[in-house]
Design a protein around this motif. Structure first.
Motif, short mmCIF file in Angstrom:
data_model
loop_
_atom_site.label_atom_id
_atom_site.label_comp_id
_atom_site.label_asym_id
_atom_site.label_seq_id
_atom_site.Cartn_x
_atom_site.Cartn_y
_atom_site.Cartn_z
N GLU A 94 -21.71 -1.70 -0.26
CA GLU A 94 -20.58 -0.76 -0.37
C GLU A 94 -20.35 -0.43 -1.84
OE1 GLU A 94 -16.96 -1.63 1.75
OE2 GLU A 94 -15.84 -0.09 0.64
N LEU A 95 -20.24 0.86 -2.12
CA LEU A 95 -19.86 1.32 -3.45
C LEU A 95 -18.41 1.76 -3.36
CD1 LEU A 95 -22.99 3.56 -4.23
CD2 LEU A 95 -22.71 1.09 -4.48
N THR A 96 -17.57 1.23 -4.23
CA THR A 96 -16.15 1.57 -4.14
C THR A 96 -15.51 1.60 -5.52
OG1 THR A 96 -14.00 0.92 -3.21
CG2 THR A 96 -15.49 -0.88 -3.78
N ASP A 97 -14.45 2.37 -5.64
CA ASP A 97 -13.70 2.37 -6.91
C ASP A 97 -12.39 1.60 -6.75
OD1 ASP A 97 -12.24 4.09 -5.32
OD2 ASP A 97 -12.58 5.88 -6.53
N SER A 98 -12.28 0.78 -5.68
CA SER A 98 -11.04 0.05 -5.44
C SER A 98 -11.24 -1.45 -5.65
CB SER A 98 -10.59 0.31 -4.00
OG SER A 98 -9.62 -0.63 -3.62
N PRO A 99 -10.64 -2.02 -6.71
CA PRO A 99 -10.74 -3.47 -6.90
C PRO A 99 -10.12 -4.24 -5.72
CG PRO A 99 -9.78 -2.40 -8.85
CD PRO A 99 -9.89 -1.35 -7.78
N TYR A 100 -9.11 -3.66 -5.08
CA TYR A 100 -8.48 -4.29 -3.90
C TYR A 100 -9.52 -4.43 -2.77
CZ TYR A 100 -5.63 -4.35 0.42
OH TYR A 100 -5.11 -4.63 1.66
N VAL A 101 -10.32 -3.39 -2.61
CA VAL A 101 -11.38 -3.44 -1.59
C VAL A 101 -12.41 -4.51 -1.96
CG1 VAL A 101 -13.35 -2.13 -0.65
CG2 VAL A 101 -11.08 -1.12 -0.66
N VAL A 102 -12.78 -4.58 -3.24
CA VAL A 102 -13.78 -5.58 -3.64
C VAL A 102 -13.26 -6.99 -3.32
CG1 VAL A 102 -15.18 -6.51 -5.51
CG2 VAL A 102 -14.53 -4.10 -5.56
N ALA A 103 -12.01 -7.26 -3.70
CA ALA A 103 -11.46 -8.61 -3.49
C ALA A 103 -11.43 -8.94 -1.99
CB ALA A 103 -10.06 -8.70 -4.10
N ILE A 118 -22.22 5.37 5.57
CA ILE A 118 -20.78 5.52 5.82
C ILE A 118 -20.17 6.16 4.58
CG2 ILE A 118 -18.62 4.31 6.37
CD1 ILE A 118 -20.69 1.84 6.97
N MET A 119 -19.28 7.14 4.78
CA MET A 119 -18.57 7.73 3.63
C MET A 119 -17.09 7.75 3.96
SD MET A 119 -21.18 10.85 2.75
CE MET A 119 -20.89 11.11 1.02
N SER A 120 -16.29 7.10 3.11
CA SER A 120 -14.87 6.94 3.41
C SER A 120 -14.04 7.31 2.19
CB SER A 120 -14.62 5.49 3.82
OG SER A 120 -13.25 5.18 3.79
N LEU A 121 -13.07 8.19 2.40
CA LEU A 121 -12.34 8.75 1.26
C LEU A 121 -10.85 8.88 1.56
CD1 LEU A 121 -12.63 10.28 -1.52
CD2 LEU A 121 -12.89 12.36 -0.19
N ASN A 122 -10.04 8.55 0.54
CA ASN A 122 -8.59 8.75 0.59
C ASN A 122 -7.82 7.75 1.45
OD1 ASN A 122 -7.90 10.83 -1.26
ND2 ASN A 122 -8.94 12.32 0.06
N SER A 123 -8.41 6.60 1.72
CA SER A 123 -7.67 5.51 2.35
C SER A 123 -8.12 4.21 1.74
CB SER A 123 -7.92 5.49 3.86
OG SER A 123 -7.37 4.30 4.41
N ASN A 124 -7.17 3.30 1.58
CA ASN A 124 -7.50 1.98 1.06
C ASN A 124 -7.22 0.93 2.13
OD1 ASN A 124 -8.61 1.15 -1.33
ND2 ASN A 124 -6.68 0.71 -2.33
N TYR A 125 -6.86 1.38 3.33
CA TYR A 125 -6.50 0.45 4.41
C TYR A 125 -7.76 -0.28 4.92
CZ TYR A 125 -5.36 -1.55 8.82
OH TYR A 125 -5.24 -2.46 9.83
N GLY A 126 -7.62 -1.58 5.14
CA GLY A 126 -8.76 -2.42 5.53
C GLY A 126 -9.71 -1.80 6.54
N SER A 160 0.84 -1.20 0.00
CA SER A 160 0.00 0.00 0.00
C SER A 160 0.87 1.25 0.00
CB SER A 160 -0.96 -0.02 1.18
OG SER A 160 -0.25 0.10 2.37
N ASN A 161 0.24 2.38 -0.22
CA ASN A 161 0.94 3.64 -0.09
C ASN A 161 1.47 3.74 1.35
OD1 ASN A 161 1.33 6.48 0.51
ND2 ASN A 161 0.40 6.86 -1.48
N PRO A 162 2.75 4.11 1.53
CA PRO A 162 3.31 4.15 2.90
C PRO A 162 2.54 5.07 3.84
CG PRO A 162 5.04 4.39 1.25
CD PRO A 162 3.75 4.40 0.50
N ASN A 163 1.73 5.98 3.31
CA ASN A 163 0.98 6.87 4.23
C ASN A 163 -0.37 6.25 4.62
OD1 ASN A 163 -1.34 7.66 2.72
ND2 ASN A 163 -0.22 9.26 1.65
N ASP A 164 -0.57 4.98 4.24
CA ASP A 164 -1.92 4.40 4.39
C ASP A 164 -1.81 2.95 4.86
OD1 ASP A 164 -4.73 4.39 4.07
OD2 ASP A 164 -4.55 3.47 2.08
N VAL A 165 -1.36 2.78 6.10
CA VAL A 165 -0.99 1.44 6.57
C VAL A 165 -1.72 0.99 7.84
CG1 VAL A 165 1.31 1.45 5.55
CG2 VAL A 165 0.95 2.49 7.79
N ALA A 166 -2.59 1.86 8.37
CA ALA A 166 -3.27 1.52 9.63
C ALA A 166 -4.53 2.38 9.73
CB ALA A 166 -2.36 1.82 10.82
#
Ligand code: OXD
Ligand code: MN
Length: 589
Positions: A140-149, A196-204, A69-75
């Motif tokens: 959940e609506l998301t634009d992240s395939p990683y989140v879908v998987a 729920i609205m979540s933006l700018n993080s892909n962390y679990g 992941s992006n190093p700024n997005d790990v937790a």
């Protein structure tokens, strides 16, 4: 991939909502997820092609992948997490607050056009056993395939959820990776709208909206309103040699050993005992018609912390993650197999979690909060009751966490109310699961500080209210496997040996174990613990069970300071429990 819901009223409102969100976020296309293996594999293909995933060694780790992941997005980022309501008092001092209309307007502005050039996936998911009255649906609506998987591993996606939706409302979640801009990172919850609205993080913990956002923050509010509990708790069945199974739940803060306890491998000297997993992170607890607590696991997978997971500490997990697993931010060995600190001997050369060549002396190779996502269904010691729509009956509730001092190995509360105080006073060392300093003591009542979606003082009242709702309340215990001696070494070997502690808890519930009445609660007599084959000096056992009155007085002072921050809302009943505890410590009989 397309499984739009059949025509009915709920389906219409779902379609309307998806269309409205797409109008704001402006994706190039919309994909409805069905949760099939085919769909999962096509997402994997997409992500390995664009570098989001790296294929691991398919001979030794079939169908396993690594995501960096992006190093700024790990937790989890607690400072970017908000509960949005009408009044600030609704959320209390342990949550960040935004007025709901302001929060909504702000997020809608930030979401405007954020999915341009991307696909928006629609993920209908079911939390809990199919056919259970306690299960819930979210989308959940998301634009992240990683989140879908990951969602497809962690929840039940597709028709099974749409079927459940028939007569029910569903929780709405909107997520976008955005630009991963930490300054515009928001994880906002709107309990009144179940949104729920979540933006700018892909962390679990920020982006898999089924997990902390739905199953805990929003569910805790629903639980308060409807008379049940949504808790940050594991659920296990402890089977004795005669086949009797006792189910318990355990609340421990993030990255404090819940998964290891869920998967405990009995030591040789208790090899006829078995531990069955129902949940490693979240429990939804309802009262049955006899007033008994019944717990289900809303999730369908493990999102576990990798570091320190090893053949020694958790052999059952090591076996489980050998196939069909997504690893995030672990290190990679030259043979393309995953590695992390605490797994075993440190390889001399490997790629670290950011993909840089790691050599000796370079710090940790895996991120301390690196994770694996794997299905619960491939765990061999899954309880046969996991799919029971009624859940499992709970005999005991355990609170725990990392605490190098003060808290004995195990002790039992005198009453439900005293047990609630024990949970409310939980003060433990922070871990890498949330951004910020690690190892500092913080108040984490019932391990729910980051997850309770409303005023924590009202949450205590809600716990207390079960006294009048049930004649079959579970017993409450606190455990601590992390106590250290003066030499700074752990006094207790932990892991499989924790079964000794669980056995004492089961024995207490069944009226079979002795205890000493101390000011803080019932502490085991050394003889009542099954330690004879553990090779522990008696002095260590005494130290593990010791109640240091001066240290407890300091603890009370700090708890009182914390409770003061909760103001008038803090329940009188807990205040009385606290003064009774103070009195017992100051004036022991
Ligand atoms: C988790 C957490 O990921 O508690 O379970 O942070
Ligand atoms: Mn957790």
């Amino acid at each position: 991939m397309t499984h739009k819901p059949k025509e009915n009223e709920i389906a219409r409102s779902l379609l309307e909502w998806v269309t409205a969100v797409a109008k704001t976020t402006k994706p190039d296309n919309i994909v409805w997820c069905d949760g099939s293996e085919e769909e999962f594999q096509s997402l994997i293909k997409l992500m390995t092609a664009d570098g989001t995933l790296i294929q691991l060694n398919q001979d030794t780790y079939p169908n396993c992948y690594l995501h960096r992941s992006n190093p700024n997005d790990v937790a989890r980022t607690e400072e970017a997490t908000f509960i949005c309501t009408k009044n600030k008092e609704d959320v209390g001092p342990t949550n960040n607050w935004m007025p709901s209309d302001e929060g909504k307007a702000k997020l809608l502005r930030l979401f405007d056009g954020c999915m341009k050039g991307r696909t928006m996936y629609v993920i209908p998911y079911l939390l809990g056993p199919a056919g259970s009255p306690y299960s819930q649906v979210g989308v959940e609506l998301t634009d992240s395939p990683y989140v879908v998987a990951n969602m497809e591993i962690m929840t039940k996606v597709g028709n099974v959820a749409l079927e459940h939706m028939k007569n029910r409302k569903f929780v709405r979640g909107i997520h976008s990776t955005g630009q991963l801009d930490p300054d515009r990172r928001y994880i906002c919850h709107f309990p009144d709208e179940k949104l729920i609205m979540s933006l700018n993080s892909n962390y679990g913990g920020n982006a898999l909206l089924s997990k902390k956002c739905h199953s805990l923050r929003l569910a805790s509010v629903m639980a308060r309103d409807e008379g049940w509990l949504a808790e940050h708790m594991l659920i296990i069945g402890i089977e004795e040699p005669d086949g009797t199974v006792t189910y318990v739940t355990g609340a421990f803060p993030s990255a404090s050993g819940k998964t290891n306890l869920t998967m405990l491998k009995p030591p040789e000297y208790m090899k006829d005992w078995k531990i069955w997993a129902v949940s490693d992170d979240i429990a939804w607890i309802h009262l049955d018609s006899e007033g008994r607590f019944r717990a289900i696991n809303p999730e369908n997978g493990f999102f576990g912390v990798a570091p320190n997971t090893s053949i020694r500490t958790n052999p059952k997990m090591m076996e489980t993650i050998r196939k069909n697993t997504i690893f995030t931010n672990v290190a990679l060995m030259m043979d393309r197999t995953p590695w992390w600190e605490g797994m075993g001997e440190h390889p001399r050369k490997l790629w670290d979690w950011q993909g840089k060549v790691w050599t000796a002396g370079k710090g940790s190779a895996a991120h301390p909060n690196s994770r694996f996502t794997t299905s619960i269904n491939q765990y061999r010691f899954l309880s046969s009751e996991y799919t029971n729509p009624d859940g499992v009956p709970i005999t005991a509730i355990i609170f725990g966490g990392r605490r190098s001092d003060l808290v004995p190995l195990v002790y039992e509360s005198f009453s439900w109310e005293h047990g609630v105080l024990m949970g409310a006073m939980l003060r433990v060392e922070t871990t890498a699961a949330a951004a910020g300093e690690v190892g500092v003591l913080r108040n984490d009542p019932m391990a729910m500080k980051p997850f309770c979606g409303y005023n924590i003082a009202d949450y205590f009242k809600h716990w207390l209210s079960f006294r009048s709702k049930s004649e079959n309340l579970p017993k409450i215990f606190q455990i601590n496997a992390f106590r250290m001696g003066r030499d700074g070494r752990f006094l207790w070997p932990g892991y499989g040996h924790n079964l000794v502690v669980l056995k004492w808890i089961v024995d207490r519930c069944r009226g079979r174990a002795d205890a000493v009445e101390t000011p803080i609660g019932y502490v085991p007599t050394p003889e009542s613990l099954n330690v004879s084959e553990m090779d522990l000096p008696r002095s260590t056992i005494d130290e593990l069970l010791q109640v240091d009155k001066a240290a407890w007085m300091d603890e009370l002072e700090s708890s009182e300071m914390f409770f003061k921050t909760l103001g008038e809302q803090f329940p009188d009943q807990l205040r009385q429990e606290l003064s009774k505890l103070t009195d017992r410590i100051q004036n022991p009989v």
